[in-house]
Design a protein around this motif. Structure first.
Motif, PDB file in Angstrom:
ATOM      1  N   TYR A 147       0.825  -1.206   0.000  1.00 54.89           N
ATOM      2  CA  TYR A 147       0.000   0.000   0.000  1.00 54.89           C
ATOM      3  C   TYR A 147       0.864   1.263   0.000  1.00 54.89           C
ATOM      4  CZ  TYR A 147      -4.346  -2.526   0.040  1.00 54.89           C
ATOM      5  OH  TYR A 147      -5.392  -3.330  -0.334  1.00 54.89           O
ATOM      6  N   THR A 148       2.048   1.187   0.599  1.00 50.30           N
ATOM      7  CA  THR A 148       2.992   2.316   0.516  1.00 50.30           C
ATOM      8  C   THR A 148       3.479   2.478  -0.921  1.00 50.30           C
ATOM      9  OG1 THR A 148       3.702   1.985   2.803  1.00 50.30           O
ATOM     10  CG2 THR A 148       5.184   3.248   1.368  1.00 50.30           C
ATOM     11  N   GLN A 149       3.866   1.361  -1.550  1.00 47.82           N
ATOM     12  CA  GLN A 149       4.293   1.421  -2.950  1.00 47.82           C
ATOM     13  C   GLN A 149       3.166   1.948  -3.830  1.00 47.82           C
ATOM     14  OE1 GLN A 149       5.443  -2.714  -3.434  1.00 47.82           O
ATOM     15  NE2 GLN A 149       7.606  -2.143  -3.518  1.00 47.82           N
ATOM     16  N   GLY A 150       1.958   1.467  -3.624  1.00 45.93           N
ATOM     17  CA  GLY A 150       0.812   1.918  -4.415  1.00 45.93           C
ATOM     18  C   GLY A 150       0.543   3.401  -4.244  1.00 45.93           C
ATOM     19  N   LEU A 151       0.654   3.883  -3.013  1.00 47.04           N
ATOM     20  CA  LEU A 151       0.433   5.305  -2.735  1.00 47.04           C
ATOM     21  C   LEU A 151       1.453   6.169  -3.475  1.00 47.04           C
ATOM     22  CD1 LEU A 151      -1.201   7.395  -1.037  1.00 47.04           C
ATOM     23  CD2 LEU A 151       0.583   7.152   0.703  1.00 47.04           C
ATOM     24  N   ILE A 152       2.720   5.800  -3.398  1.00 46.20           N
ATOM     25  CA  ILE A 152       3.782   6.562  -4.072  1.00 46.20           C
ATOM     26  C   ILE A 152       3.616   6.483  -5.586  1.00 46.20           C
ATOM     27  CG2 ILE A 152       6.287   6.729  -4.444  1.00 46.20           C
ATOM     28  CD1 ILE A 152       5.225   7.646  -1.626  1.00 46.20           C
ATOM     29  N   ALA A 153       3.370   5.274  -6.099  1.00 47.23           N
ATOM     30  CA  ALA A 153       3.192   5.103  -7.545  1.00 47.23           C
ATOM     31  C   ALA A 153       1.987   5.900  -8.040  1.00 47.23           C
ATOM     32  CB  ALA A 153       3.029   3.624  -7.894  1.00 47.23           C
ATOM     33  N   GLY A 154       0.877   5.820  -7.327  1.00 44.02           N
ATOM     34  CA  GLY A 154      -0.335   6.519  -7.746  1.00 44.02           C
ATOM     35  C   GLY A 154      -0.164   8.023  -7.777  1.00 44.02           C
ATOM     36  N   ILE A 155       0.375   8.577  -6.698  1.00 42.87           N
ATOM     37  CA  ILE A 155       0.566  10.036  -6.639  1.00 42.87           C
ATOM     38  C   ILE A 155       1.550  10.498  -7.704  1.00 42.87           C
ATOM     39  CG2 ILE A 155       1.484  11.920  -5.221  1.00 42.87           C
ATOM     40  CD1 ILE A 155       0.225  10.446  -2.783  1.00 42.87           C
ATOM     41  N   SER A 156       2.662   9.781  -7.845  1.00 42.08           N
ATOM     42  CA  SER A 156       3.650  10.213  -8.846  1.00 42.08           C
ATOM     43  C   SER A 156       3.088  10.084 -10.263  1.00 42.08           C
ATOM     44  CB  SER A 156       4.961   9.446  -8.696  1.00 42.08           C
ATOM     45  OG  SER A 156       4.802   8.085  -9.014  1.00 42.08           O
ATOM     46  N   ASN A 157       2.293   9.054 -10.532  1.00 42.51           N
ATOM     47  CA  ASN A 157       1.689   8.924 -11.861  1.00 42.51           C
ATOM     48  C   ASN A 157       0.659  10.009 -12.112  1.00 42.51           C
ATOM     49  OD1 ASN A 157       3.264   6.700 -12.374  1.00 42.51           O
ATOM     50  ND2 ASN A 157       1.660   5.217 -11.935  1.00 42.51           N
ATOM     51  N   MET A 158      -0.107  10.379 -11.096  1.00 44.93           N
ATOM     52  CA  MET A 158      -1.082  11.467 -11.247  1.00 44.93           C
ATOM     53  C   MET A 158      -0.381  12.769 -11.624  1.00 44.93           C
ATOM     54  SD  MET A 158      -3.563  10.924  -7.992  1.00 44.93           S
ATOM     55  CE  MET A 158      -4.334   9.351  -7.661  1.00 44.93           C
ATOM     56  N   VAL A 159       0.708  13.060 -10.927  1.00 44.98           N
ATOM     57  CA  VAL A 159       1.445  14.299 -11.195  1.00 44.98           C
ATOM     58  C   VAL A 159       2.107  14.245 -12.573  1.00 44.98           C
ATOM     59  CG1 VAL A 159       3.408  15.719 -10.436  1.00 44.98           C
ATOM     60  CG2 VAL A 159       1.791  14.802  -8.748  1.00 44.98           C
ATOM     61  N   THR A 160       2.707  13.117 -12.903  1.00 44.99           N
ATOM     62  CA  THR A 160       3.368  12.962 -14.207  1.00 44.99           C
ATOM     63  C   THR A 160       2.376  13.140 -15.352  1.00 44.99           C
ATOM     64  OG1 THR A 160       4.992  11.454 -13.249  1.00 44.99           O
ATOM     65  CG2 THR A 160       4.763  11.413 -15.623  1.00 44.99           C
ATOM     66  N   VAL A 161       1.221  12.498 -15.243  1.00 41.83           N
ATOM     67  CA  VAL A 161       0.219  12.612 -16.311  1.00 41.83           C
ATOM     68  C   VAL A 161      -0.358  14.022 -16.346  1.00 41.83           C
ATOM     69  CG1 VAL A 161      -1.988  11.761 -17.203  1.00 41.83           C
ATOM     70  CG2 VAL A 161      -0.320  10.146 -16.271  1.00 41.83           C
ATOM     71  N   ALA A 162      -0.577  14.622 -15.165  1.00 46.02           N
ATOM     72  CA  ALA A 162      -1.123  15.983 -15.129  1.00 46.02           C
ATOM     73  C   ALA A 162      -0.200  16.969 -15.834  1.00 46.02           C
ATOM     74  CB  ALA A 162      -1.362  16.423 -13.691  1.00 46.02           C
ATOM     75  N   ILE A 163       1.095  16.778 -15.683  1.00 49.41           N
ATOM     76  CA  ILE A 163       2.044  17.708 -16.313  1.00 49.41           C
ATOM     77  C   ILE A 163       2.381  17.258 -17.733  1.00 49.41           C
ATOM     78  CG2 ILE A 163       4.369  18.695 -16.182  1.00 49.41           C
ATOM     79  CD1 ILE A 163       4.091  18.409 -13.064  1.00 49.41           C
ATOM     80  N   LEU A 164       3.064  16.113 -17.862  1.00 49.22           N
ATOM     81  CA  LEU A 164       3.526  15.665 -19.185  1.00 49.22           C
ATOM     82  C   LEU A 164       2.367  15.259 -20.098  1.00 49.22           C
ATOM     83  CD1 LEU A 164       6.648  13.493 -18.273  1.00 49.22           C
ATOM     84  CD2 LEU A 164       6.606  15.813 -19.200  1.00 49.22           C
ATOM     85  N   GLY A 165       1.404  14.530 -19.552  1.00 53.90           N
ATOM     86  CA  GLY A 165       0.261  14.089 -20.368  1.00 53.90           C
ATOM     87  C   GLY A 165      -0.544  15.259 -20.905  1.00 53.90           C
ATOM     88  N   THR A 166      -0.782  16.247 -20.052  1.00 48.61           N
ATOM     89  CA  THR A 166      -1.527  17.435 -20.489  1.00 48.61           C
ATOM     90  C   THR A 166      -0.738  18.201 -21.539  1.00 48.61           C
ATOM     91  OG1 THR A 166      -2.655  17.583 -18.348  1.00 48.61           O
ATOM     92  CG2 THR A 166      -2.627  19.575 -19.715  1.00 48.61           C
TER      93      THR A 166
END
Length: 187
Positions: A147-166
């Motif tokens: 759940y720690t790995q999932g939390l870090i992966a999820g937040i970092s992917n959200m930020v990455t997609v919000a910036i680079l994906g957009t």
């Protein structure tokens, strides 16, 4: 041939290219997060873009094939709980993005918000729920760890997609002609 094929030649090519980009970016576009086996991944920005452009089935297959190949090539075998999570991200982003008309040059504030709401929901479900749960069920991993790995992966992917994906989606939309922008001249 019918025009409404679910997997057109264009989509099959997109799946191949998207999967290859997933593998390449997974190898060379990953930044260590400090949490074991968890990286900040640029791959999810490209996955989200392809899901936006080609739909949920294409997004699902890119996540599934790309992540499977990446794990098999670089780690020796796929980690299926995370492969399933990547496929879910592609599917969900594609479903949320189905009403965004990016091919018509439409990607303003409303579309950016819809795209990012979709990717946040997709990443939250994939990394806060699907990946850790399957880590426990398939691999009998410790609850706190996954759940720690999932939390870090999820937040970092959200930020990455919000910036680079957009940014990628904005750049793509600028290459498209807006619907109704061309006027016919009468002589």
């Amino acid at each position: 041939m019918a025009k409404d094929q679910s997997l057109s030649i264009k989509k099959v090519v997109a799946i191949g290219i998207g999967s290859a980009l997933f593998v390449i970016l997974g190898r060379f576009g990953s930044i260590p997060s400090g949490i074991p086996n968890t990286n900040i991944e640029t791959t999810y920005a490209v996955l989200a873009l392809f899901a936006l452009l080609y739909g949920p089935v294409t997004g699902l297959l890119i996540g599934l094939i790309g992540h499977t190949l990446k794990d098999a090539i670089f780690y020796g075998s796929p980690w299926f709980s995370w492969v399933i999570a990547s496929a879910a991200v592609g599917l969900i982003v594609g479903l949320f993005s189905s009403r965004i008309r990016i091919h018509d040059g439409e990607f303003g504030n409303k579309e950016i918000i819809r795209f990012n709401l979709g990717q946040i929901v997709a990443n939250a479900l994939a990394w806060f729920l699907i990946a850790p749960t399957f880590d426990i069920l398939i691999y009998a991993e410790p609850v706190n760890k996954v759940y720690t790995q999932g939390l870090i992966a999820g937040i970092s992917n959200m930020v990455t997609v919000a910036i680079l994906g957009t940014l990628l989606a904005l750049a793509y939309s600028k290459t498209r002609t807006k619907r109704g922008s061309l006027k016919r001249e009468l002589n």
